[in-house]
Write an enzyme that holds these catalytic residues in place. Structure first.
Site, PDB file in Angstrom:
ATOM      1  N   ASP A 108     -35.405 103.206-112.933  1.00  0.00           N
ATOM      2  CA  ASP A 108     -36.719 103.141-113.571  1.00  0.00           C
ATOM      3  C   ASP A 108     -37.188 101.723-113.872  1.00  0.00           C
ATOM      4  O   ASP A 108     -38.233 101.531-114.509  1.00  0.00           O
ATOM      5  CB  ASP A 108     -36.713 103.948-114.883  1.00  0.00           C
ATOM      6  CG  ASP A 108     -36.802 105.440-114.616  1.00  0.00           C
ATOM      7  OD1 ASP A 108     -37.543 105.827-113.693  1.00  0.00           O
ATOM      8  OD2 ASP A 108     -36.128 106.213-115.322  1.00  0.00           O
ATOM      9  N   ASP A 110     -39.973 110.358-107.937  1.00  0.00           N
ATOM     10  CA  ASP A 110     -40.531 109.342-108.843  1.00  0.00           C
ATOM     11  C   ASP A 110     -40.133 107.921-108.422  1.00  0.00           C
ATOM     12  O   ASP A 110     -40.839 106.949-108.700  1.00  0.00           O
ATOM     13  CB  ASP A 110     -40.038 109.551-110.293  1.00  0.00           C
ATOM     14  CG  ASP A 110     -39.870 110.994-110.698  1.00  0.00           C
ATOM     15  OD1 ASP A 110     -39.586 111.820-109.824  1.00  0.00           O
ATOM     16  OD2 ASP A 110     -40.000 111.293-111.890  1.00  0.00           O
TER      17      ASP A 110
HETATM   18  N1  GLY Z   1     -40.146 109.836-114.150  1.00  0.00           N
HETATM   19  C1  GLY Z   1     -40.029 110.970-114.994  1.00  0.00           C
HETATM   20  C2  GLY Z   1     -41.271 111.756-115.101  1.00  0.00           C
HETATM   21  O1  GLY Z   1     -42.200 111.608-114.331  1.00  0.00           O
HETATM   22  O2  GLY Z   1     -41.328 112.575-116.008  1.00  0.00           O
END
Ligand code: GLY
Length: 398
Positions: free
Chosen positions: A116, A174
């Site tokens: 992330d 993601d």
């Molecule tokens: N990256 C986690 C979400 O979109 O909730």
């Protein structure tokens, strides 16, 4: 002669009335944007006075604000929203607040256990540097990108997303969003390897995450010993085979962004396929703000009970605005994004100044099946809404 003069006068009157109508329409169009901009300015000023750097507002559950510290995947969004707020409003006080809240996250540079880092560091420090060109933001950006690139496994061709859970080598859709950091850093730090990692990750994801209708799985788990796909599943969607709304949005934005950075037509085609899936989905509500998963049984136009996900809508708007400038028939994408932005800027989704714990948008969903962050404001809904508004304004001008 008299008749001719009469006809000319009528003609002139028609032209004037058409112009006046067009102007009225324009003013009307800008009315929603002006109202949104004023609300954003007021909410961000209040939020900066209420919250503390290093403890950023993330969401609201039962009236209590959930705060994000420097390790939280969403922590970069609040400073990023302040930077976008500064760009949107021109209010210099927001730039000063953005700086304070960005610097409060300095310790992110030591994080190595998540993919992330793009969300966290690029949305905060990345915007800070883009806007100010202040080189003191670079060391954090340089450390963070090294940590992100170190999570790439060349044998599998992807960056590992998570270090938690029962997975062997999980990669989530993601993760496409974190590639922008790599493409940017490749030229900023003169490291072609970063861009190569980004391109390889996007190609592997294109091969393994998508179904024939161009919806995507949330998680693909790889077997690190063979590099082969071990399992396709979900973490935040309704079922393994459903279309989790924000996941579809991440994919759309991700591939449009990859095309923007690489000019590789395979990414443009992929983004257009995803856009088609989303724009033609029979369960998209009339206001174009999707329910949290497209396969929720009551995600029907008329059924207001199924929680909407404003965050997915905001990310879709960003992705479509990107696409709109890259293809001949881009107007259809622009129009759809504009419709989303008008809906998000309506009373249903946009907070009134002073309400909503100073978040900007209402009605997003974090993780429905974990009973977490349902029908709540979310920091990333606000971030991508502002990104889309800035982009929309630029495109309107040109
Ligand atoms: N990256 C986690 C979400 O979109 O909730």
């Amino acid at each position: 002669m008299e008749n001719m003069i009469k006809s000319i006068l009528v003609g002139v009157a028609i032209v004037f009335s058409l112009q006046a109508n067009a102007q009225l329409k324009n003013e009307h169009t800008e009315g929603w944007l002006a109202n949104a901009t004023s609300t954003i300015n007021q909410q961000l000023i209040k939020a900066s006075q209420t919250y503390l750097p290093g403890q950023n507002p993330r969401s609201v559950t039962c009236g209590t604000v959930r705060l994000a510290n420097y390790k939280d995947w969403t922590t970069g969004f609040f400073p990023g929203t302040l930077w976008y707020g500064y760009e949107l409003t021109g209010n210099k006080a927001l730039a000063a607040d953005a700086k304070r809240f960005t610097l409060g996250l300095d310790s992110m540079r030591y994080i190595t256990d998540t993919h992330d880092l793009g969300f966290m560091i690029y949305c905060s420090y990345g915007n800070a540097y883009r806007i100010t060109k202040d080189k003191s933001y670079l060391p954090v950006l340089s450390d963070g990108i090294k940590n992100l690139a170190a999570r790439f496994n060349p044998k599998i061709g992807v960056i590992r997303s998570w270090d938690f859970g029962e997975w062997k080598y999980p990669v989530i859709i993601d993760n496409m969003m974190n590639l922008e950091y790599l493409f940017w850093g490749s030229s900023e730090f003169d490291k072609s390897a970063y861009a190569q990692i980004g391109t390889t990750h996007a190609l592997t994801t294109m091969k393994n995450h998508f179904r024939p209708d161009f919806s995507s799985y949330h998680v693909v788990d790889y077997d690190p010993s063979t590099g082969k796909v071990f399992r396709k599943a979900t973490h935040q969607g309704l079922t393994d085979s459903s279309a989790w709304s924000r996941g579809q949005a991440w994919g759309l934005y991700g591939y449009a962004m990859c095309y923007e950075n690489t000019k590789d037509l395979r990414f443009l085609t992929q983004a257009e396929h995803i856009a088609k899936f989303l724009m033609n989905h029979p369960k998209t509500p009339a206001d174009k703000i999707p329910v949290w998963d497209y396969d929720v049984h009551n995600a029907l136009q008329a059924d207001e009970r199924a929680p909407r996900d404003a965050s997915a809508a905001a990310v879709i708007a960003c992705g479509l605005l990107k696409l709109s400038t890259k293809v001949k028939n881009g107007q259809q994408y622009f129009k759809y994004a504009e419709d989303i932005l008008k809906s998000l800027s309506s009373d249903k989704y946009l907070a009134k100044p002073g309400e909503n714990n100073y978040f900007i948008l209402k009605h997003s969903v974090g993780a429905f099946l974990y009973n977490s962050e349902i029908d709540t404001p979310l920091d990333y809904a606000d971030y991508y809404y502002l990104e889309a508004l800035n982009q929309y304004k630029k495109l309107k001008k040109t």
